[in-house]
Design an enzyme around this catalytic site. Structure first.
Site, PDB file in Angstrom:
ATOM      1  N   ASP A  32      18.411 -18.086  37.802  1.00  0.00           N
ATOM      2  CA  ASP A  32      18.659 -16.648  37.721  1.00  0.00           C
ATOM      3  C   ASP A  32      17.587 -16.019  36.815  1.00  0.00           C
ATOM      4  O   ASP A  32      17.290 -16.538  35.739  1.00  0.00           O
ATOM      5  CB  ASP A  32      20.061 -16.388  37.158  1.00  0.00           C
ATOM      6  CG  ASP A  32      20.513 -14.955  37.375  1.00  0.00           C
ATOM      7  OD1 ASP A  32      21.498 -14.759  38.120  1.00  0.00           O
ATOM      8  OD2 ASP A  32      19.895 -14.028  36.810  1.00  0.00           O
ATOM      9  N   ASN A  88      30.632 -13.466  43.158  1.00  0.00           N
ATOM     10  CA  ASN A  88      31.081 -12.072  43.201  1.00  0.00           C
ATOM     11  C   ASN A  88      30.972 -11.488  44.609  1.00  0.00           C
ATOM     12  O   ASN A  88      29.982 -11.737  45.306  1.00  0.00           O
ATOM     13  CB  ASN A  88      30.225 -11.224  42.252  1.00  0.00           C
ATOM     14  CG  ASN A  88      30.308 -11.706  40.809  1.00  0.00           C
ATOM     15  OD1 ASN A  88      31.360 -12.149  40.364  1.00  0.00           O
ATOM     16  ND2 ASN A  88      29.204 -11.647  40.084  1.00  0.00           N
ATOM     17  N   GLN A  95      29.182  -7.631  42.268  1.00  0.00           N
ATOM     18  CA  GLN A  95      28.070  -8.085  43.114  1.00  0.00           C
ATOM     19  C   GLN A  95      26.952  -7.042  43.095  1.00  0.00           C
ATOM     20  O   GLN A  95      27.208  -5.850  43.302  1.00  0.00           O
ATOM     21  CB  GLN A  95      28.546  -8.317  44.558  1.00  0.00           C
ATOM     22  CG  GLN A  95      27.465  -8.934  45.448  1.00  0.00           C
ATOM     23  CD  GLN A  95      27.967  -9.279  46.853  1.00  0.00           C
ATOM     24  OE1 GLN A  95      29.041  -8.849  47.263  1.00  0.00           O
ATOM     25  NE2 GLN A  95      27.166 -10.035  47.590  1.00  0.00           N
ATOM     26  N   HIS A 101      25.814 -15.629  47.151  1.00  0.00           N
ATOM     27  CA  HIS A 101      25.279 -16.600  46.195  1.00  0.00           C
ATOM     28  C   HIS A 101      26.383 -17.100  45.295  1.00  0.00           C
ATOM     29  O   HIS A 101      27.314 -16.357  44.976  1.00  0.00           O
ATOM     30  CB  HIS A 101      24.137 -16.001  45.360  1.00  0.00           C
ATOM     31  CG  HIS A 101      24.469 -14.687  44.748  1.00  0.00           C
ATOM     32  ND1 HIS A 101      24.472 -13.503  45.465  1.00  0.00           N
ATOM     33  CD2 HIS A 101      24.847 -14.354  43.489  1.00  0.00           C
ATOM     34  CE1 HIS A 101      24.824 -12.508  44.668  1.00  0.00           C
ATOM     35  NE2 HIS A 101      25.068 -12.999  43.463  1.00  0.00           N
ATOM     36  N   HIS A 103      26.965 -18.536  41.559  1.00  0.00           N
ATOM     37  CA  HIS A 103      26.363 -18.729  40.234  1.00  0.00           C
ATOM     38  C   HIS A 103      26.762 -20.090  39.678  1.00  0.00           C
ATOM     39  O   HIS A 103      27.944 -20.466  39.726  1.00  0.00           O
ATOM     40  CB  HIS A 103      26.891 -17.674  39.249  1.00  0.00           C
ATOM     41  CG  HIS A 103      26.441 -16.271  39.535  1.00  0.00           C
ATOM     42  ND1 HIS A 103      25.385 -15.685  38.881  1.00  0.00           N
ATOM     43  CD2 HIS A 103      26.918 -15.339  40.385  1.00  0.00           C
ATOM     44  CE1 HIS A 103      25.241 -14.437  39.316  1.00  0.00           C
ATOM     45  NE2 HIS A 103      26.156 -14.207  40.229  1.00  0.00           N
TER      46      HIS A 103
HETATM   47  P1  AMP Z   1      25.559 -10.787  41.354  1.00  0.00           P
HETATM   48  O1  AMP Z   1      25.718  -9.775  40.256  1.00  0.00           O
HETATM   49  O2  AMP Z   1      26.705 -11.772  41.461  1.00  0.00           O
HETATM   50  O3  AMP Z   1      25.241 -10.136  42.679  1.00  0.00           O
HETATM   51  O4  AMP Z   1      24.328 -11.679  40.926  1.00  0.00           O
HETATM   52  C1  AMP Z   1      23.012 -11.385  41.255  1.00  0.00           C
HETATM   53  C2  AMP Z   1      22.159 -12.182  40.325  1.00  0.00           C
HETATM   54  O5  AMP Z   1      20.853 -12.245  40.864  1.00  0.00           O
HETATM   55  C3  AMP Z   1      22.028 -11.594  38.914  1.00  0.00           C
HETATM   56  O6  AMP Z   1      22.520 -12.524  37.955  1.00  0.00           O
HETATM   57  C4  AMP Z   1      20.530 -11.329  38.765  1.00  0.00           C
HETATM   58  O7  AMP Z   1      20.067 -11.623  37.483  1.00  0.00           O
HETATM   59  C5  AMP Z   1      19.950 -12.256  39.806  1.00  0.00           C
HETATM   60  N1  AMP Z   1      18.655 -11.851  40.342  1.00  0.00           N
HETATM   61  C6  AMP Z   1      18.311 -10.629  40.823  1.00  0.00           C
HETATM   62  N2  AMP Z   1      17.035 -10.648  41.258  1.00  0.00           N
HETATM   63  C7  AMP Z   1      16.570 -11.895  41.062  1.00  0.00           C
HETATM   64  C8  AMP Z   1      15.323 -12.546  41.307  1.00  0.00           C
HETATM   65  N3  AMP Z   1      14.272 -11.890  41.858  1.00  0.00           N
HETATM   66  N4  AMP Z   1      15.197 -13.850  40.971  1.00  0.00           N
HETATM   67  C9  AMP Z   1      16.238 -14.513  40.422  1.00  0.00           C
HETATM   68  N5  AMP Z   1      17.433 -13.960  40.174  1.00  0.00           N
HETATM   69  C10 AMP Z   1      17.601 -12.674  40.481  1.00  0.00           C
END
Ligand code: AMP
Ligand code: ZN
Length: 138
Positions: A32, A88, A95, A101, A103
């Site tokens: 992440d 999420n 989300q 995805h 985590h």
């Molecule tokens: P969610 O809030 O469950 O949708 O999680 C999305 C996650 O993606 C967050 O923890 C972000 O930090 C992560 N994220 C967003 N863009 C990137 C990226 N380019 N590379 C890696 N992680 C990312």
């Protein structure tokens, strides 16, 4: 199957760089970019699907199998003290990227902030609990 303008589809296609810790024909697992803890990673199915409502059942089953494998591997390697799996769905649930995805969040006893997933509690009467329970029985 990819979705235009989906950041995770772009990462999967290699158009946006990522720190990839695992990859096979069906999944890519990346660190992440804004980690909650050291080693915080995301399991991304390579075929785009938005969330738990859209993901195929057998793909979801393999996500959990991979999560189990990686949780064990990461715990041993990072020497963490515990582990959260978080997934999420929809904005109200936190989300922010609308490509499914999971985590993978290693947890450490000595971390500065261990409240990252603390929630408050709601109270329901026994009658309300019964009604909720009855409505959910399959
Ligand atoms: P969610 O809030 O469950 O949708 O999680 C999305 C996650 O993606 C967050 O923890 C972000 O930090 C992560 N994220 C967003 N863009 C990137 C990226 N380019 N590379 C890696 N992680 C990312
Ligand atoms: Zn996507």
């Amino acid at each position: 199957m990819r979705e235009t303008n989906c950041i995770f589809c772009k990462i999967i296609a290699g158009e946006i760089p990522s720190n990839t810790i695992y990859e096979d024909g069906e999944f890519k697992v990346i660190l992440d970019a804004s980690p909650a803890t050291k080693g915080h990673a995301l399991i991304l199915p390579k075929n785009h699907c938005a969330d738990i409502y859209e993901i195929e059942e057998d793909v979801a089953a393999r996500v959990m199998k991979l999560a189990k494998k990686l949780a064990c591997h990461m715990t041993e390697t990072l020497q963490c003290d515990g582990f959260n799996l978080v997934q999420n769905n929809h904005e109200i649930a936190g989300q922010t990227v609308f490509h499914f995805h999971m985590h993978l969040i290693p947890r450490y006893k000595n971390a500065k902030n261990n409240d990252i997933l603390k929630w408050t509690h709601e109270n329901f009467t026994p009658e309300e609990m019964k009604e909720i329970c009855d409505s959910l029985k399959q």
